[in-house]
Design an enzyme around this catalytic site. Structure first.
Site, PDB file in Angstrom:
ATOM      1  N   ARG A 160       0.806  -1.225   0.000  1.00  0.00           N
ATOM      2  CA  ARG A 160       0.000   0.000   0.000  1.00  0.00           C
ATOM      3  C   ARG A 160       0.845   1.285   0.000  1.00  0.00           C
ATOM      4  O   ARG A 160       0.321   2.382  -0.164  1.00  0.00           O
ATOM      5  CB  ARG A 160      -0.966  -0.009   1.191  1.00  0.00           C
ATOM      6  CG  ARG A 160      -2.143  -0.946   0.939  1.00  0.00           C
ATOM      7  CD  ARG A 160      -3.126  -0.879   2.063  1.00  0.00           C
ATOM      8  NE  ARG A 160      -2.657  -1.611   3.239  1.00  0.00           N
ATOM      9  CZ  ARG A 160      -3.095  -1.401   4.480  1.00  0.00           C
ATOM     10  NH1 ARG A 160      -4.000  -0.477   4.709  1.00  0.00           N
ATOM     11  NH2 ARG A 160      -2.634  -2.119   5.476  1.00  0.00           N
ATOM     12  N   GLU A 178      -7.713 -13.345  14.898  1.00  0.00           N
ATOM     13  CA  GLU A 178      -7.549 -12.367  13.824  1.00  0.00           C
ATOM     14  C   GLU A 178      -8.923 -11.883  13.382  1.00  0.00           C
ATOM     15  O   GLU A 178      -9.895 -12.642  13.426  1.00  0.00           O
ATOM     16  CB  GLU A 178      -6.816 -13.005  12.645  1.00  0.00           C
ATOM     17  CG  GLU A 178      -5.360 -13.287  12.930  1.00  0.00           C
ATOM     18  CD  GLU A 178      -4.628 -12.055  13.419  1.00  0.00           C
ATOM     19  OE1 GLU A 178      -4.400 -11.141  12.612  1.00  0.00           O
ATOM     20  OE2 GLU A 178      -4.295 -11.985  14.615  1.00  0.00           O
ATOM     21  N   ASN A 221       1.415   1.714   7.067  1.00  0.00           N
ATOM     22  CA  ASN A 221       1.087   0.897   5.899  1.00  0.00           C
ATOM     23  C   ASN A 221       0.909   1.733   4.637  1.00  0.00           C
ATOM     24  O   ASN A 221       0.974   1.209   3.535  1.00  0.00           O
ATOM     25  CB  ASN A 221      -0.208   0.114   6.136  1.00  0.00           C
ATOM     26  CG  ASN A 221      -0.050  -0.848   7.302  1.00  0.00           C
ATOM     27  OD1 ASN A 221       0.812  -1.705   7.290  1.00  0.00           O
ATOM     28  ND2 ASN A 221      -0.858  -0.661   8.325  1.00  0.00           N
ATOM     29  N   LYS A 248      33.255  25.430   1.125  1.00  0.00           N
ATOM     30  CA  LYS A 248      33.385  23.974   1.025  1.00  0.00           C
ATOM     31  C   LYS A 248      34.799  23.623   1.415  1.00  0.00           C
ATOM     32  O   LYS A 248      35.735  24.225   0.882  1.00  0.00           O
ATOM     33  CB  LYS A 248      33.119  23.510  -0.411  1.00  0.00           C
ATOM     34  CG  LYS A 248      33.124  22.003  -0.548  1.00  0.00           C
ATOM     35  CD  LYS A 248      33.765  21.536  -1.850  1.00  0.00           C
ATOM     36  CE  LYS A 248      35.260  21.705  -1.831  1.00  0.00           C
ATOM     37  NZ  LYS A 248      35.938  21.165  -3.005  1.00  0.00           N
TER      38      LYS A 248
HETATM   39  C1  UD1 Z   1      -0.550  -8.983  13.037  1.00  0.00           C
HETATM   40  C2  UD1 Z   1      -1.190  -9.866  14.081  1.00  0.00           C
HETATM   41  C3  UD1 Z   1      -2.424  -9.166  14.646  1.00  0.00           C
HETATM   42  C4  UD1 Z   1      -2.064  -7.782  15.184  1.00  0.00           C
HETATM   43  C5  UD1 Z   1      -1.347  -6.979  14.111  1.00  0.00           C
HETATM   44  C6  UD1 Z   1      -0.832  -5.700  14.667  1.00  0.00           C
HETATM   45  C7  UD1 Z   1      -0.702 -12.115  13.334  1.00  0.00           C
HETATM   46  C8  UD1 Z   1      -1.264 -13.340  12.716  1.00  0.00           C
HETATM   47  N1  UD1 Z   1      -1.556 -11.096  13.507  1.00  0.00           N
HETATM   48  O1  UD1 Z   1      -1.460  -8.782  11.985  1.00  0.00           O
HETATM   49  O2  UD1 Z   1      -2.994  -9.937  15.678  1.00  0.00           O
HETATM   50  O3  UD1 Z   1      -3.209  -7.124  15.602  1.00  0.00           O
HETATM   51  O4  UD1 Z   1      -0.218  -7.723  13.604  1.00  0.00           O
HETATM   52  O5  UD1 Z   1      -0.352  -4.889  13.637  1.00  0.00           O
HETATM   53  O6  UD1 Z   1       0.451 -12.082  13.703  1.00  0.00           O
HETATM   54  N2  UD1 Z   1       5.639  -9.809   8.467  1.00  0.00           N
HETATM   55  C9  UD1 Z   1       6.713 -10.527   8.003  1.00  0.00           C
HETATM   56  N3  UD1 Z   1       6.484 -11.693   7.349  1.00  0.00           N
HETATM   57  C10 UD1 Z   1       5.254 -12.173   7.134  1.00  0.00           C
HETATM   58  C11 UD1 Z   1       4.154 -11.446   7.607  1.00  0.00           C
HETATM   59  C12 UD1 Z   1       4.383 -10.252   8.277  1.00  0.00           C
HETATM   60  O7  UD1 Z   1       7.853 -10.129   8.172  1.00  0.00           O
HETATM   61  O8  UD1 Z   1       5.140 -13.235   6.528  1.00  0.00           O
HETATM   62  C13 UD1 Z   1       5.870  -8.538   9.160  1.00  0.00           C
HETATM   63  C14 UD1 Z   1       5.370  -7.360   8.370  1.00  0.00           C
HETATM   64  O9  UD1 Z   1       6.400  -6.807   7.579  1.00  0.00           O
HETATM   65  C15 UD1 Z   1       4.914  -6.388   9.431  1.00  0.00           C
HETATM   66  C16 UD1 Z   1       4.526  -7.292  10.587  1.00  0.00           C
HETATM   67  O10 UD1 Z   1       5.141  -8.538  10.352  1.00  0.00           O
HETATM   68  O11 UD1 Z   1       5.949  -5.556   9.866  1.00  0.00           O
HETATM   69  C17 UD1 Z   1       3.023  -7.430  10.733  1.00  0.00           C
HETATM   70  O12 UD1 Z   1       2.510  -7.926   9.558  1.00  0.00           O
HETATM   71  P1  UD1 Z   1       1.033  -7.580   9.101  1.00  0.00           P
HETATM   72  O13 UD1 Z   1       0.712  -8.371   7.910  1.00  0.00           O
HETATM   73  O14 UD1 Z   1       0.865  -6.126   9.062  1.00  0.00           O
HETATM   74  O15 UD1 Z   1       0.214  -8.095  10.380  1.00  0.00           O
HETATM   75  P2  UD1 Z   1      -1.050  -8.949  10.434  1.00  0.00           P
HETATM   76  O16 UD1 Z   1      -0.700 -10.383  10.194  1.00  0.00           O
HETATM   77  O17 UD1 Z   1      -2.110  -8.328   9.635  1.00  0.00           O
HETATM   78 CA    CA Z   2      -0.394  -4.436   9.504  1.00  0.00          CA
END
Ligand code: UD1
Ligand code: CA
Length: 455
Positions: free
Chosen positions: A13, A151, A220, A343
């Site tokens: 995004r 979730e 995001n 400079k």
């Molecule tokens: C996650 C939590 C959710 C919480 C939210 C807070 C899980 C399943 N859910 O949501 O409960 O409320 O964070 O923001 O954990 N990332 C990776 N690799 C991946 C997936 C994510 O490195 O495969 C990193 C992303 O770059 C990011 C962070 O983890 O910095 C969170 O990922 P995001 O997809 O935003 O979180 P959710 O899974 O939606």
């Molecule tokens: Ca997120």
């Protein structure tokens, strides 16, 4: 204690060609905000999980940060699995996100404190939000004990009404996390490996509720980036004001997190101070001024100028409309006036370059005067050369000093000179055409033109 920062997500995004965590807030990449907070909390064993643009991110990380690659983003638990070797069964491990830059180190410390005091398998940081949309919800039993996290996409309508959310920040007992990782499956709506599943597997779960919900804001979108940057900026300005710095207009002032400013210094509107800039006491900086990686002493005045990599000592002044580039050094009491560029140049104690001057690869001694329009001609098209102007020298207006060249102590250079050879101390040097005069020439010229009917 070790810390693992998850930062493999694409950040779709953001609509960017560069990884999300490299987007900057006040001149510092988002992920560096997180890592500096970790360092402030006293943790030095740090791992980062990278995916998209990993090589670019690696470039800005310290060598002692361990890097793990998650080439496919299969969920937060999968990210931790990619760093399994970093998890020590005999140590605690905190999990943070690289896109949540406003966390305070004090919050991390209180999370760790509760985790240790209660001897939990996992302690999570939660928050109460008026609008919990998008977040995982914290499920508690009737006695208030945390049962697990659901979730949003997997939640029932009643569960979606819960306002307590999972921030995604936790501390785990290493041995417990390793065991849980082995059991987490991806049988959910998104087909992802959820780190949140570890919470329901734990026998002893704790939760700390964050007081200031701004701390857990994630980035995001570009809009959120701007919002978070504004909060970060106001925090810095408020801390400066609390320490005795006047910020005349916080709305138009941008000061980076590593900037230090002394008491009774006044920051005028439209001023940007970034990098590792240090400013002493009783200075006036701005309006309309940018300073990056500069060092200023006390009682310094800088107005409407651009300074980067410059040192300005006590009682010196710069501007308006000047530019100090890398390696500029303005000594005590020296004056750089308007439209002056420097400079790799040193302007000695109490020396003056007040108007329209270029000093490049130059060294000016004490009490020297550099006349308006003086140029050090430092570049021959191939190499840069040095100009040395010794103490007390006086350079007249509009002088070109063709480097390498040295102007001796106390020498005077006549206005309009082009100086190509060294000038001895106390000498007068003139390097310009001798003036000639033709008496009556102008009058005769006019008479002849008018006789021919020209006006
Ligand atoms: C996650 C939590 C959710 C919480 C939210 C807070 C899980 C399943 N859910 O949501 O409960 O409320 O964070 O923001 O954990 N990332 C990776 N690799 C991946 C997936 C994510 O490195 O495969 C990193 C992303 O770059 C990011 C962070 O983890 O910095 C969170 O990922 P995001 O997809 O935003 O979180 P959710 O899974 O939606
Ligand atoms: Ca997120």
């Amino acid at each position: 204690m070790r810390v693992l920062v998850l930062a493999a997500g694409l950040g779709k995004r953001m609509k960017s060609r560069k990884p999300k965590v490299l987007h900057e807030i006040l001149g510092k990449p988002m992920i560096s905000w997180v890592l500096d907070t970790v360092r402030a909390a006293g943790v030095h064993e740090v791992g980062v999980v990278l995916g998209h643009g990993a090589e670019m991110v690696r470039g800005i990380l310290d060598e002692n940060v361990r890097i793990f690659i998650q080439s496919e983003q299969l969920g937060t638990a999968h990210a931790v699995m990619c760093a399994r070797e970093f998890v020590d069964p005999d140590d605690e491990i905190m999990v943070l996100y690289g896109d949540v830059p406003l966390l305070r180190y004090t919050t991390l410390l209180s999370l760790v404190k509760v985790h240790e005091e209660e001897g939990n398998d996992v302690t999570l940081l939660s928050a109460f939000l008026n609008d919990p949309t998008g977040y995982g919800r914290v499920l508690r039993d009737t006695s208030g004990k945390v049962q697990g996290i659901v979730e949003e996409v997997d939640a029932s309508p009643e569960q979606r009404n819960i306002r307590e959310i999972n921030t995604g920040i936790y501390v785990f007992k290493g041995s417990f996390l390793l065991e849980a990782l082995g059991r987490i499956k991806n049988d959910n709506v998104q087909g992802e490996y959820y780190l949140t599943d570890a919470v329901s597997m734990a026998s002893k779960v704790g939760a700390v509720v964050v007081e200031d919900v701004q701390e857990i804001l994630g980035v995001n979108t570009r809009k959120q980036l701007a919002m978070v940057a504004k909060i970060a900026r106001m925090r810095i300005l408020e801390a400066l004001m609390e320490n005795g710095v006047t910020v005349e207009d916080p709305d138009t002032t941008y000061i980076g997190p590593e900037v230090r400013i002394g008491c009774d210094t006044i920051i005028k509107p439209m001023t940007i101070i970034l990098g590792k800039t240090t400013i002493g006491e009783n200075c006036v900086i701005g309006p309309f001024t940018t300073m990056v990686n500069c060092v200023c002493g006390n009682n310094v005045r800088v107005v409407r100028s651009e300074c980067a990599g410059a040192v300005i000592e006590d009682d010196a002044s710069v501007g308006p409309f000047s530019r100090l580039r890398e390696g500029s050094y303005v000594c005590n009491g020296a004056k750089v006036g308007n439209y002056v560029e420097m400079k790799k140049a040193r302007l000695g104690r109490n020396s003056k370059a007040q108007h329209l001057t270029y000093l490049g690869d130059a060294e000016v001694g004490e009490d020297a005067n550099i006349g308006a329009g003086t140029i050090t001609c430092n570049y021959d098209g191939y190499k840069k050369h040095r100009t040395i102007i010794e103490d007390g020298a006086f350079i007249g207006s509009n002088v070109s000093l063709v480097a390498p060249v040295r102007i001796g102590k106390g020498a005077i250079v006549g206005a309009g000179s082009v100086i190509t050879e060294d000038v001895s101390p106390d000498a007068l040097a003139l390097g310009r055409a001798r003036q000639i005069e033709k008496p009556g020439w102008a009058k005769k010229y006019r008479e002849e033109r008018e006789k021919d009917g020209h006006k």
